[in-house]
Design an enzyme around this catalytic site. Sequence first.
Site, PDB file in Angstrom:
ATOM      1  N   SER A  12      31.815  36.477  40.810  1.00 10.91           N
ATOM      2  CA  SER A  12      32.870  36.752  41.802  1.00 10.91           C
ATOM      3  C   SER A  12      32.324  37.578  42.960  1.00 10.91           C
ATOM      4  O   SER A  12      32.657  37.330  44.121  1.00 10.91           O
ATOM      5  CB  SER A  12      34.045  37.489  41.153  1.00 10.91           C
ATOM      6  OG  SER A  12      34.755  36.635  40.302  1.00 10.91           O
ATOM      7  N   VAL A  66      36.136  30.320  46.655  1.00 10.39           N
ATOM      8  CA  VAL A  66      35.693  30.730  47.994  1.00 10.39           C
ATOM      9  C   VAL A  66      34.330  30.188  48.412  1.00 10.39           C
ATOM     10  O   VAL A  66      33.980  30.267  49.588  1.00 10.39           O
ATOM     11  CB  VAL A  66      35.697  32.273  48.154  1.00 10.39           C
ATOM     12  CG1 VAL A  66      37.092  32.826  47.935  1.00 10.39           C
ATOM     13  CG2 VAL A  66      34.699  32.929  47.219  1.00 10.39           C
ATOM     14  N   HIS A  93      41.435  36.908  36.974  1.00  9.65           N
ATOM     15  CA  HIS A  93      40.714  36.866  38.249  1.00  9.65           C
ATOM     16  C   HIS A  93      41.079  38.060  39.119  1.00  9.65           C
ATOM     17  O   HIS A  93      42.219  38.511  39.119  1.00  9.65           O
ATOM     18  CB  HIS A  93      41.024  35.554  38.989  1.00  9.65           C
ATOM     19  CG  HIS A  93      40.336  34.383  38.399  1.00  9.65           C
ATOM     20  ND1 HIS A  93      40.764  33.779  37.239  1.00  9.65           N
ATOM     21  CD2 HIS A  93      39.228  33.721  38.791  1.00  9.65           C
ATOM     22  CE1 HIS A  93      39.938  32.791  36.943  1.00  9.65           C
ATOM     23  NE2 HIS A  93      38.998  32.734  37.864  1.00  9.65           N
ATOM     24  N   PRO A  94      40.104  38.551  39.870  1.00  9.50           N
ATOM     25  CA  PRO A  94      40.377  39.692  40.751  1.00  9.50           C
ATOM     26  C   PRO A  94      41.077  39.232  42.029  1.00  9.50           C
ATOM     27  O   PRO A  94      40.995  38.072  42.419  1.00  9.50           O
ATOM     28  CB  PRO A  94      38.970  40.214  41.084  1.00  9.50           C
ATOM     29  CG  PRO A  94      38.127  38.968  41.065  1.00  9.50           C
ATOM     30  CD  PRO A  94      38.703  38.127  39.940  1.00  9.50           C
ATOM     31  N   PHE A 128      46.158  35.566  43.761  1.00  4.19           N
ATOM     32  CA  PHE A 128      45.834  34.384  44.549  1.00  4.19           C
ATOM     33  C   PHE A 128      44.457  33.905  44.138  1.00  4.19           C
ATOM     34  O   PHE A 128      43.488  34.678  44.144  1.00  4.19           O
ATOM     35  CB  PHE A 128      45.841  34.772  46.031  1.00  4.19           C
ATOM     36  CG  PHE A 128      45.422  33.685  46.975  1.00  4.19           C
ATOM     37  CD1 PHE A 128      46.282  32.654  47.297  1.00  4.19           C
ATOM     38  CD2 PHE A 128      44.169  33.722  47.569  1.00  4.19           C
ATOM     39  CE1 PHE A 128      45.898  31.663  48.197  1.00  4.19           C
ATOM     40  CE2 PHE A 128      43.775  32.739  48.471  1.00  4.19           C
ATOM     41  CZ  PHE A 128      44.646  31.703  48.782  1.00  4.19           C
TER      42      PHE A 128
END
Length: 169
Positions: free
Chosen positions: A85, A124, A68-69, A120
């Site tokens: 994303s 979202v 994940h970015p 993290f």
Amino acid sequence: MTTLADVNAMNAAAFVASFGDVAEHSPWVAEKALGFAPFETRDAVVASFEQAMREAPKDDQLALIRAHPDLAGKAAISGEIAEDSKREQAGAGLDTLTADEFARFTDLNTRYRNKFGFPFIFAVKGATKHMILDAFEKRLENDSDAEFETALTQIARIFRFRLEDRISG
């Protein structure tokens, strides 16, 4: 949108082509999720993705988390992240941060990665940048085991959001 009947009619190649990107750069999750087919409901599809992730060896789970970015990170700014994303981060306003907000995200991303060794993770969709920043601050207080589990739980939420966007209920 794909119907549940269409999902259940897919062979392995079609299933992975359609859903291999639900788990960020980790098509193995879709491959394993297909093993739980046929699916009675869209929720069963979602559950199969989570079960595939949860049953995977810890090293595979860590690789999934690390795929994940960073939120509002360099890859996001330069557009080098997965389309889902990109949309999700833009929906939370992470593509329109002020210089101060961007600096705060950068600091939090760095502190978080230094503490936990992975990015993290926060589903979202439906969140604001303020909600994300608050969660960032609170979760930095977690221990490594708790945060690893929280990251997996957030990834499961991401699976749900992405699959609900693709499969009619």
